[in-house]
Motif scaffolding. Structure first.
Motif, mmCIF file in Angstrom:
data_model
loop_
_atom_site.group_PDB
_atom_site.id
_atom_site.type_symbol
_atom_site.label_atom_id
_atom_site.label_comp_id
_atom_site.label_asym_id
_atom_site.label_seq_id
_atom_site.Cartn_x
_atom_site.Cartn_y
_atom_site.Cartn_z
ATOM 1 N N UNK A 231 -0.564 -60.055 -20.490
ATOM 2 C CA UNK A 231 -0.067 -61.354 -20.950
ATOM 3 C C UNK A 231 0.952 -61.952 -19.982
ATOM 4 N N UNK A 232 1.338 -61.192 -18.960
ATOM 5 C CA UNK A 232 2.355 -61.614 -18.004
ATOM 6 C C UNK A 232 1.716 -61.901 -16.651
ATOM 7 N N UNK A 233 2.252 -62.868 -15.940
ATOM 8 C CA UNK A 233 1.726 -63.205 -14.611
ATOM 9 C C UNK A 233 1.949 -62.020 -13.666
ATOM 10 N N UNK A 234 1.141 -61.896 -12.613
ATOM 11 C CA UNK A 234 1.327 -60.789 -11.665
ATOM 12 C C UNK A 234 2.729 -60.761 -11.050
ATOM 13 N N UNK A 235 3.365 -61.925 -10.921
ATOM 14 C CA UNK A 235 4.707 -62.001 -10.330
ATOM 15 C C UNK A 235 5.785 -62.250 -11.388
ATOM 16 N N UNK A 236 5.526 -61.848 -12.630
ATOM 17 C CA UNK A 236 6.466 -62.081 -13.720
ATOM 18 C C UNK A 236 7.856 -61.539 -13.378
ATOM 19 N N UNK A 237 8.867 -62.225 -13.867
ATOM 20 C CA UNK A 237 10.264 -61.814 -13.694
ATOM 21 C C UNK A 237 10.885 -61.659 -15.075
ATOM 22 N N UNK A 238 11.554 -60.520 -15.307
ATOM 23 C CA UNK A 238 12.197 -60.246 -16.587
ATOM 24 C C UNK A 238 13.648 -59.833 -16.390
ATOM 25 N N UNK A 239 14.418 -60.128 -17.422
ATOM 26 C CA UNK A 239 15.691 -59.446 -17.642
ATOM 27 C C UNK A 239 15.626 -58.958 -19.062
ATOM 28 N N UNK A 240 15.678 -57.664 -19.245
ATOM 29 C CA UNK A 240 15.634 -57.048 -20.567
ATOM 30 C C UNK A 240 16.876 -56.173 -20.684
ATOM 31 N N UNK A 241 17.871 -56.655 -21.442
ATOM 32 C CA UNK A 241 19.181 -56.008 -21.476
ATOM 33 C C UNK A 241 19.718 -56.004 -20.049
ATOM 34 N N UNK A 242 19.951 -54.832 -19.481
ATOM 35 C CA UNK A 242 20.437 -54.749 -18.102
ATOM 36 C C UNK A 242 19.341 -54.304 -17.138
ATOM 37 N N UNK A 243 18.100 -54.328 -17.593
ATOM 38 C CA UNK A 243 16.972 -53.905 -16.773
ATOM 39 C C UNK A 243 16.233 -55.122 -16.237
ATOM 40 N N UNK A 244 15.878 -55.082 -14.965
ATOM 41 C CA UNK A 244 15.174 -56.193 -14.338
ATOM 42 C C UNK A 244 13.775 -55.744 -13.920
ATOM 43 N N UNK A 245 12.799 -56.607 -14.159
ATOM 44 C CA UNK A 245 11.399 -56.364 -13.830
ATOM 45 C C UNK A 245 10.976 -57.448 -12.851
ATOM 46 N N UNK A 246 10.228 -57.072 -11.801
ATOM 47 C CA UNK A 246 9.873 -58.034 -10.754
ATOM 48 C C UNK A 246 8.378 -58.335 -10.655
ATOM 49 N N UNK B 194 -7.343 -65.866 -14.580
ATOM 50 C CA UNK B 194 -7.295 -65.362 -15.942
ATOM 51 C C UNK B 194 -6.478 -66.321 -16.796
ATOM 52 N N UNK B 195 -7.034 -66.745 -17.892
ATOM 53 C CA UNK B 195 -6.361 -67.674 -18.795
ATOM 54 C C UNK B 195 -5.991 -66.960 -20.088
ATOM 55 N N UNK B 196 -4.827 -67.293 -20.632
ATOM 56 C CA UNK B 196 -4.324 -66.640 -21.850
ATOM 57 C C UNK B 196 -3.909 -67.705 -22.855
ATOM 58 N N UNK B 197 -4.879 -68.318 -23.581
ATOM 59 C CA UNK B 197 -4.547 -69.357 -24.563
ATOM 60 C C UNK B 197 -3.690 -68.804 -25.697
ATOM 61 N N UNK B 198 -2.968 -69.683 -26.385
ATOM 62 C CA UNK B 198 -2.872 -71.116 -26.125
ATOM 63 C C UNK B 198 -2.094 -71.411 -24.843
ATOM 64 N N UNK B 199 -2.439 -72.559 -24.258
ATOM 65 C CA UNK B 199 -1.887 -72.954 -22.967
ATOM 66 C C UNK B 199 -0.824 -74.040 -23.139
ATOM 67 N N UNK B 200 0.147 -74.073 -22.235
ATOM 68 C CA UNK B 200 1.113 -75.169 -22.270
ATOM 69 C C UNK B 200 0.456 -76.468 -21.815
ATOM 70 N N UNK B 201 1.048 -77.584 -22.201
ATOM 71 C CA UNK B 201 2.290 -77.737 -22.968
ATOM 72 C C UNK B 201 2.061 -77.383 -24.438
ATOM 73 N N UNK B 202 3.063 -76.761 -25.045
ATOM 74 C CA UNK B 202 2.960 -76.290 -26.417
ATOM 75 C C UNK B 202 3.381 -77.364 -27.406
ATOM 76 N N UNK B 203 2.694 -77.377 -28.549
ATOM 77 C CA UNK B 203 3.185 -78.116 -29.708
ATOM 78 C C UNK B 203 3.638 -77.048 -30.713
ATOM 79 N N UNK B 204 4.098 -77.450 -31.872
ATOM 80 C CA UNK B 204 4.634 -76.453 -32.808
ATOM 81 C C UNK B 204 3.575 -75.421 -33.197
#
Length: 154
Positions: A36-51, A1-11
């Motif tokens: 929009x997030x990878x299946x193995x996405x990792x987050x820190x949102x305030x004090x909450x962690x997503x794996x 699954x692709x989610x454009x725009x793709x890196x590398x990013x310009x302005x």
């Protein structure tokens, strides 16, 4: 699954990615936003962690149950290769009718398919009065002619 725009990013593509993220979160559809997030996405949102993506979806679903009348503006701060930094503010009210403006910064890392694999968010909440609100548009996407953060002096 692709989610454009793709890196590398310009302005231009970094700004597009930021606006797409803003639009998605303003839509408040946790299942759609989570894609929009990878299946193995990792987050820190305030004090909450997503794996992973499933945890991200659950987190968003709970967030938008609590944060009523949510409206968000994001602004590009910096970018390089597959990384984007944003600053943002959003307004919301709790179940008791108390209004808040939450200010934050996020650092994002994307995989080669344009999916966000890392998201680090730092956020502060400021209680505001309803008459101090600045984000006035119908629920959903911020209109193109609505001022951004810099225009609002935020």
């Amino acid at each position: 699954m692709s989610r454009p725009p793709l890196p590398p990013f310009d302005e231009e593509t970094a700004r597009q990615k930021v606006r797409l993220a803003e639009d998605g979160w303003n839509g408040r559809d946790a299942e759609k936003v989570a894609l929009a997030y990878s299946p193995d996405t990792k987050w820190r949102n305030r004090s909450h962690f997503v794996a992973n993506r499933a945890e991200a979806e659950a987190f968003l679903r709970e967030k938008w149950k609590k944060e009523n009348d949510y409206r968000l503006i994001k602004e590009l701060f910096a970018f390089k290769d597959n990384r984007i930094a944003v600053r943002y503010a959003y307004e919301w009210r709790d179940d008791s009718g108390n209004w808040f403006r939450s200010y934050g910064n996020e650092n994002w890392v994307f995989d080669e398919d344009g999916l966000m694999k890392e998201r680090y968010a730092s956020i502060n909440d400021l209680p505001i009065k309803e008459e101090e609100r600045l984000f006035h548009w119908p629920q959903g996407r911020r209109p193109d002619d609505h001022p951004g953060l810099s225009d609002l002096g935020l």
